[in-house]
Write a protein that holds these residues in place. Structure first.
Motif, PDB file in Angstrom:
ATOM      1  N   TYR A 109       3.280  20.070  11.629  1.00 42.39           N
ATOM      2  CA  TYR A 109       2.475  19.173  10.802  1.00 42.39           C
ATOM      3  C   TYR A 109       0.987  19.400  10.995  1.00 42.39           C
ATOM      4  O   TYR A 109       0.540  20.049  11.938  1.00 42.39           O
ATOM      5  CB  TYR A 109       2.831  17.707  11.017  1.00 42.39           C
ATOM      6  CG  TYR A 109       2.613  17.065  12.381  1.00 42.39           C
ATOM      7  CD1 TYR A 109       1.622  17.464  13.261  1.00 42.39           C
ATOM      8  CD2 TYR A 109       3.416  15.989  12.761  1.00 42.39           C
ATOM      9  CE1 TYR A 109       1.436  16.823  14.480  1.00 42.39           C
ATOM     10  CE2 TYR A 109       3.239  15.345  13.980  1.00 42.39           C
ATOM     11  CZ  TYR A 109       2.246  15.768  14.831  1.00 42.39           C
ATOM     12  OH  TYR A 109       2.066  15.140  16.028  1.00 42.39           O
ATOM     13  N   GLY A 174       5.623  16.965   5.089  1.00 41.79           N
ATOM     14  CA  GLY A 174       4.818  16.563   3.932  1.00 41.79           C
ATOM     15  C   GLY A 174       4.852  15.062   3.718  1.00 41.79           C
ATOM     16  O   GLY A 174       4.662  14.598   2.598  1.00 41.79           O
ATOM     17  N   SER A 175       5.105  14.303   4.795  1.00 46.68           N
ATOM     18  CA  SER A 175       5.265  12.852   4.628  1.00 46.68           C
ATOM     19  C   SER A 175       4.345  12.102   5.590  1.00 46.68           C
ATOM     20  O   SER A 175       3.431  12.682   6.171  1.00 46.68           O
ATOM     21  CB  SER A 175       6.743  12.510   4.876  1.00 46.68           C
ATOM     22  OG  SER A 175       7.010  11.173   4.565  1.00 46.68           O
ATOM     23  N   GLN A 181       0.782  15.329   2.386  1.00 46.91           N
ATOM     24  CA  GLN A 181       0.925  14.148   1.526  1.00 46.91           C
ATOM     25  C   GLN A 181      -0.438  13.685   1.009  1.00 46.91           C
ATOM     26  O   GLN A 181      -0.557  13.200  -0.118  1.00 46.91           O
ATOM     27  CB  GLN A 181       1.612  13.015   2.296  1.00 46.91           C
ATOM     28  CG  GLN A 181       1.884  11.783   1.429  1.00 46.91           C
ATOM     29  CD  GLN A 181       2.608  10.696   2.193  1.00 46.91           C
ATOM     30  OE1 GLN A 181       3.320  10.976   3.156  1.00 46.91           O
ATOM     31  NE2 GLN A 181       2.436   9.456   1.782  1.00 46.91           N
ATOM     32  N   GLN A 182      -1.463  13.847   1.833  1.00 41.59           N
ATOM     33  CA  GLN A 182      -2.804  13.446   1.384  1.00 41.59           C
ATOM     34  C   GLN A 182      -3.241  14.272   0.178  1.00 41.59           C
ATOM     35  O   GLN A 182      -3.966  13.787  -0.684  1.00 41.59           O
ATOM     36  CB  GLN A 182      -3.811  13.593   2.527  1.00 41.59           C
ATOM     37  CG  GLN A 182      -3.664  12.520   3.604  1.00 41.59           C
ATOM     38  CD  GLN A 182      -4.288  12.924   4.926  1.00 41.59           C
ATOM     39  OE1 GLN A 182      -5.202  13.743   4.959  1.00 41.59           O
ATOM     40  NE2 GLN A 182      -3.778  12.368   6.011  1.00 41.59           N
ATOM     41  N   ILE A 184      -1.043  15.442  -2.002  1.00 43.05           N
ATOM     42  CA  ILE A 184      -0.189  15.053  -3.134  1.00 43.05           C
ATOM     43  C   ILE A 184      -0.588  13.683  -3.688  1.00 43.05           C
ATOM     44  O   ILE A 184      -0.500  13.433  -4.886  1.00 43.05           O
ATOM     45  CB  ILE A 184       1.300  15.057  -2.691  1.00 43.05           C
ATOM     46  CG1 ILE A 184       1.725  16.478  -2.302  1.00 43.05           C
ATOM     47  CG2 ILE A 184       2.205  14.515  -3.793  1.00 43.05           C
ATOM     48  CD1 ILE A 184       3.094  16.580  -1.655  1.00 43.05           C
ATOM     49  N   SER A 185      -1.058  12.810  -2.809  1.00 44.65           N
ATOM     50  CA  SER A 185      -1.302  11.428  -3.229  1.00 44.65           C
ATOM     51  C   SER A 185      -2.627  11.265  -3.977  1.00 44.65           C
ATOM     52  O   SER A 185      -3.683  11.677  -3.491  1.00 44.65           O
ATOM     53  CB  SER A 185      -1.319  10.517  -2.001  1.00 44.65           C
ATOM     54  OG  SER A 185      -1.694   9.220  -2.390  1.00 44.65           O
ATOM     55  N   HIS A 227       9.541  14.757   3.049  1.00 46.00           N
ATOM     56  CA  HIS A 227       8.917  14.241   1.836  1.00 46.00           C
ATOM     57  C   HIS A 227       8.894  12.718   1.866  1.00 46.00           C
ATOM     58  O   HIS A 227       9.815  12.086   2.370  1.00 46.00           O
ATOM     59  CB  HIS A 227       9.746  14.744   0.645  1.00 46.00           C
ATOM     60  CG  HIS A 227       9.291  14.247  -0.681  1.00 46.00           C
ATOM     61  ND1 HIS A 227       7.970  14.211  -1.050  1.00 46.00           N
ATOM     62  CD2 HIS A 227       9.993  13.769  -1.744  1.00 46.00           C
ATOM     63  CE1 HIS A 227       7.877  13.728  -2.280  1.00 46.00           C
ATOM     64  NE2 HIS A 227       9.089  13.448  -2.716  1.00 46.00           N
ATOM     65  N   CYS A 228       7.846  12.149   1.296  1.00 48.74           N
ATOM     66  CA  CYS A 228       7.693  10.692   1.300  1.00 48.74           C
ATOM     67  C   CYS A 228       8.190  10.115  -0.026  1.00 48.74           C
ATOM     68  O   CYS A 228       7.739  10.530  -1.093  1.00 48.74           O
ATOM     69  CB  CYS A 228       6.215  10.355   1.488  1.00 48.74           C
ATOM     70  SG  CYS A 228       5.874   8.602   1.443  1.00 48.74           S
ATOM     71  N   GLU A 231       4.974   5.477  -0.772  1.00 46.97           N
ATOM     72  CA  GLU A 231       3.803   5.369   0.107  1.00 46.97           C
ATOM     73  C   GLU A 231       3.518   3.927   0.483  1.00 46.97           C
ATOM     74  O   GLU A 231       3.020   3.644   1.555  1.00 46.97           O
ATOM     75  CB  GLU A 231       2.558   5.924  -0.605  1.00 46.97           C
ATOM     76  CG  GLU A 231       2.422   7.416  -0.557  1.00 46.97           C
ATOM     77  CD  GLU A 231       0.996   7.872  -0.842  1.00 46.97           C
ATOM     78  OE1 GLU A 231       0.431   7.463  -1.875  1.00 46.97           O
ATOM     79  OE2 GLU A 231       0.461   8.633  -0.020  1.00 46.97           O
ATOM     80  N   ALA A 242       7.438  10.409  -6.614  1.00 51.75           N
ATOM     81  CA  ALA A 242       8.093  11.098  -5.490  1.00 51.75           C
ATOM     82  C   ALA A 242       9.325  11.866  -5.970  1.00 51.75           C
ATOM     83  O   ALA A 242       9.604  12.971  -5.494  1.00 51.75           O
ATOM     84  CB  ALA A 242       8.486  10.089  -4.421  1.00 51.75           C
ATOM     85  N   THR A 264       3.297   5.309   5.390  1.00 54.66           N
ATOM     86  CA  THR A 264       2.218   5.975   6.106  1.00 54.66           C
ATOM     87  C   THR A 264       1.931   5.115   7.334  1.00 54.66           C
ATOM     88  O   THR A 264       2.596   4.107   7.561  1.00 54.66           O
ATOM     89  CB  THR A 264       0.942   6.053   5.250  1.00 54.66           C
ATOM     90  OG1 THR A 264       0.392   4.736   5.185  1.00 54.66           O
ATOM     91  CG2 THR A 264       1.202   6.556   3.851  1.00 54.66           C
TER      92      THR A 264
END
Ligand SMILES: Cc1cc2nc3c(=O)[nH]c(=O)nc-3n(C[C@H](O)[C@H](O)[C@H](O)COP(=O)(O)O)c2cc1C
Ligand code: SF4
Length: 671
Positions: A109, A174-175, A181-182, A184-185, A227-228, A231, A242, A264
């Motif tokens: 990570y 990625g979660s 994730q940052q 992707i979000s 994967h998340c 969030e 997602a 998170t």
């Protein structure tokens, strides 16, 4: 007892041709702070190998930070070490895990804007966009494209190192609100270049990492992705997006499985859900993702009983179930499931001692399993036959001491003042939200019965001297009592009488009262006091008109991270007034006067039904305990009667005291 069958959990799954998981149980990746000098330690290896020995199908190690800017935690092994000898230690660890038949994957990570690196390495935090980090409140640096490429490369070299060390695969994290994730979000990615804006752009970083890792490790190495699903952050993505992300990642053909988790570090109730979250609830979010992708899906979220895992598999919510904390609490759970006999399982009760410690950057321990993360220490060989041990107090410390001593062969008598053993576990189990604590009490009741402990209930012990005539050693585990005084612990005059509307019954009995519509003031003055949290939760959900007076700067600041966000949201949802920092002042009738130090104001509340105090725990000991101890008599004091603390200390000291008590007694001549 009829055997319990969990066919779906026990079904093997082929992850790759030639690589089959023996069952569907996964130990998901987790930071354990057990490394030494950023390399796998013997303690960490023993801890992981013990879970493999217990029969887990897939064991995921780490997370491990790939880059100097990536870590949020000290003492996790470095997958990109400058010293190549560290790879040998990884290889040794992998071998020890595989020797017991688990498939082993290493998680990589980069914590990005949650990394708090400034505190460890004095490097800035890296994130897609500038902004406040979640764990640390530091301001993150917006990564340049060169820095993005550098991080991609560090994932690749980490994966290649894992492959060289013999791991079966790698999991890209990625979660959990970390760097990928940052990107992707939409909440954390406000870039205007090709890494920001559209979903395709926000996914670019993840796909670049996966493609580069796949290219470097080849088709036979497992590449998984965490994967998340939700969030739970205002402005963040929800399940719809997602699902779309999962679909697109699956369509790349780059991944072999998806591990779906949630939340998170600011929506912790989804991330590592505590006892306040229903068992298995967050695990259900994966269902829509599983329906949309071809690769196997792992789900997680307080799956602390195989029944929940079996149901999730049956419902199609996932193909594999993560049972991390259930395995920390009882590494043998998979073997027990296989044997169809769960008898003797130490249940994970969601107190999150494990997670709390990680956030303090201290090694993992478990609230219910005193051996967890200490498996490298040999089981002490202290035969107890012929020793007579008295245990005074049947709470968790006394119960663990009794079980340990009796299982070593000692003759154990347990004296408990109440009508049933269990102490604070039993008291907490009266509240619906903690009903599952009863499972821990039953666990001990079964174990003491099987081990032949002589249990004397309703046996108040005021003095130990008479017990020493009949026993070789006495272990005192009489716990702490809570007094009903509303004065907080550091009050100058803590013994002042109080004429206000004080609740004077036992806190556990409060669970049986109808509190709907009652105006209640809860006084809280102990840091991370689980009784206060339980009371607040119960009173709010049972419909009381609650106000909280806390001697801390805020109620939530006095809680450890796993509970902070949950309770902030709970109090906000109920609109509960919290006076903090504040204290109750002397008053009478149904009026309560609050001294609000922060606002320098006095607040008067009328028509209060009860002031309920949670925060005055005092040690409780038989009269002669300290004197006998000082005189060198075989008396040990453990748990809350030494100083009020938590379950983890009680149970660990219980085990230690039992072994010490046995070892200290000379071997009887005829033993
Ligand atoms: C002490 C601790 C550390 C964790 N560290 C990580 C981590 O490094 N990477 C990760 O993906 N998940 C981590 N997690 C989350 C777990 O993998 C898992 O998703 C979570 O505990 C919920 O599953 P459970 O209810 O089966 O425990 C951690 C959990 C705990 C309790
Ligand atoms: S510390 Fe608590 S939550 Fe963590 S594994 Fe142990 S029992 Fe479960």
């Amino acid at each position: 007892m009829s055997p319990e069958r969990y066919e779906r959990l026990l079904a093997p799954l082929e992850l790759k041709p030639g690589l089959t998981l023996r069952n569907r149980i996964v130990m998901t990746g987790h930071t354990d702070v057990l490394a030494a000098n950023r390399a796998p330690s013997e303690r960490q290896t023993a801890y992981l190998a013990r879970r493999a020995e217990g029969g887990v199908g897939l064991l995921i190690t780490g997370g491990a930070g790939v880059h100097p800017t990536s870590g949020a935690f000290e003492e996790m092994p470095d997958p990109n070490p400058s010293d190549p000898a560290v790879l040998d230690l990884f290889a040794h660890q992998v071998e020890a895990i595989k020797a017991h038949g688990s498939v082993v994957i290493g998680q990589l990570y980069h914590c990005g804007g949650q990394s708090a690196t400034d505190y460890f390495t004095e490097l800035p935090m890296w994130a897609p966009s500038e902004g406040r980090g979640m764990l640390s409140d530091l301001i993150a640096h917006a990564m340049t494209q060169r820095e993005i490429a550098e991080v991609v490369e560090s994932f690749v070299s980490g994966a290649v190192n894992y492959q060289r060390a013999g791991f079966d695969g790698v999991e890209i994290h990625g979660s959990h609100g970390y760097l990928i994730q940052q990107f992707i979000s939409p909440l954390t990615n406000r870039r205007t270049d090709e890494y920001g804006g559209s979903l395709a752009n926000r996914l670019r970083f993840a796909i670049e990492i996966l493609a580069a890792v796949r290219a470097a490790t080849g088709p036979d190495f497992v590449v998984g992705y965490r994967h998340c699903a939700v969030e739970r952050m205002p402005g963040g993505f929800g399940l719809d997006e997602a699902v779309e992300v999962a679909r697109r990642l699956d369509a790349t053909g780059l991944i072999d499985y998806l591990s779906v988790s949630n939340g998170t570090h600011e929506s912790y109730e989804e991330l590592i859900p505590s006892v306040y979250v229903p068992q298995g609830k967050p695990a259900g979010y994966s269902e829509r993702i599983t329906a949309q992708v071809d690769v196997p899906v792992i789900t997680v979220g307080r799956i602390n009983h195989p029944r929940i895992g079996e149901e999730l598999l049956a419902s199609g919510a996932a193909d594999l179930v993560g049972m991390l904390r259930a395995l920390i609490a009882d590494p043998d759970l998979p073997k027990r499931i296989e044997a169809g006999d769960l008898h003797g399982t130490r249940p994970c009760i969601g107190l999150n001692v494990c997670a709390t410690r990680i956030h303090l950057n201290v090694p993992l321990r478990c609230g219910v399993n005193p051996r967890a993360a200490l498996e490298d220490l040999p089981e002490p060989d202290v035969p107890g036959a012929g020793r007579r041990i008295a245990i005074v107090g049947g709470g968790p410390a006394g119960l663990e001491a009794a079980v340990t001593a009796a299982e070593q062969g000692a003759e154990v008598t347990l004296y408990e003042g109440g009508q049933r053993v269990g102490g604070m576990l039993l008291a907490a189990s009266r509240f619906p939200v903690k009903a599952e604590f009863a499972g821990m009490v039953e666990f001990y009741e079964e174990r003491i019965a099987e081990a032949g402990v002589d249990v004397r209930l309703r046996a108040e012990v005021d003095a130990l001297e008479p017990l020493l005539d009949e026993h070789d050693a006495v272990v005192v585990a009489t716990g702490a009592r809570r007094d009903a005084s509303p004065w907080h612990d550091r009050s100058l005059e803590p013994d002042l009488p109080y004429d206000g509307p004080l609740y004077r019954g036992s806190l556990a009995e409060l669970a049986a009262h109808d509190v709907r519509g009652r105006r209640i003031v809860l006084v809280h003055s102990e840091r991370n006091d689980h009784a206060a949290l339980t009371l607040a939760h119960h009173l709010l959900t049972a419909g009381a008109d609650l106000r909280i007076v806390s001697s801390f700067g805020s109620l939530t600041a006095a809680m450890d991270q796993p509970f902070e966000h949950f309770f902030s949201k709970l109090l906000a949802a109920h609109g509960t007034p919290v006076y903090a920092p504040a204290a109750v002042l002397p008053s009478s009738g149904n009026r309560v006067v609050i001294d609000h130090w922060g606002l320098r104001e006095r607040i008067e509340l009328d028509d209060v039904d009860w002031v309920v105090s949670s925060g005055r725990r005092r040690t409780s000991l038989p009269a002669d305990a300290r004197a006998l101890f000082d005189a060198g008599r075989p008396v040990q004091m453990i748990g809350d009667c030494v100083a009020p603390r938590g379950l983890e200390q009680a149970i660990r000291e219980g085990r230690g005291a039992a072994l010490e008590a046995i070892a200290a007694v000379a071997v009887p001549a005829n033993a």
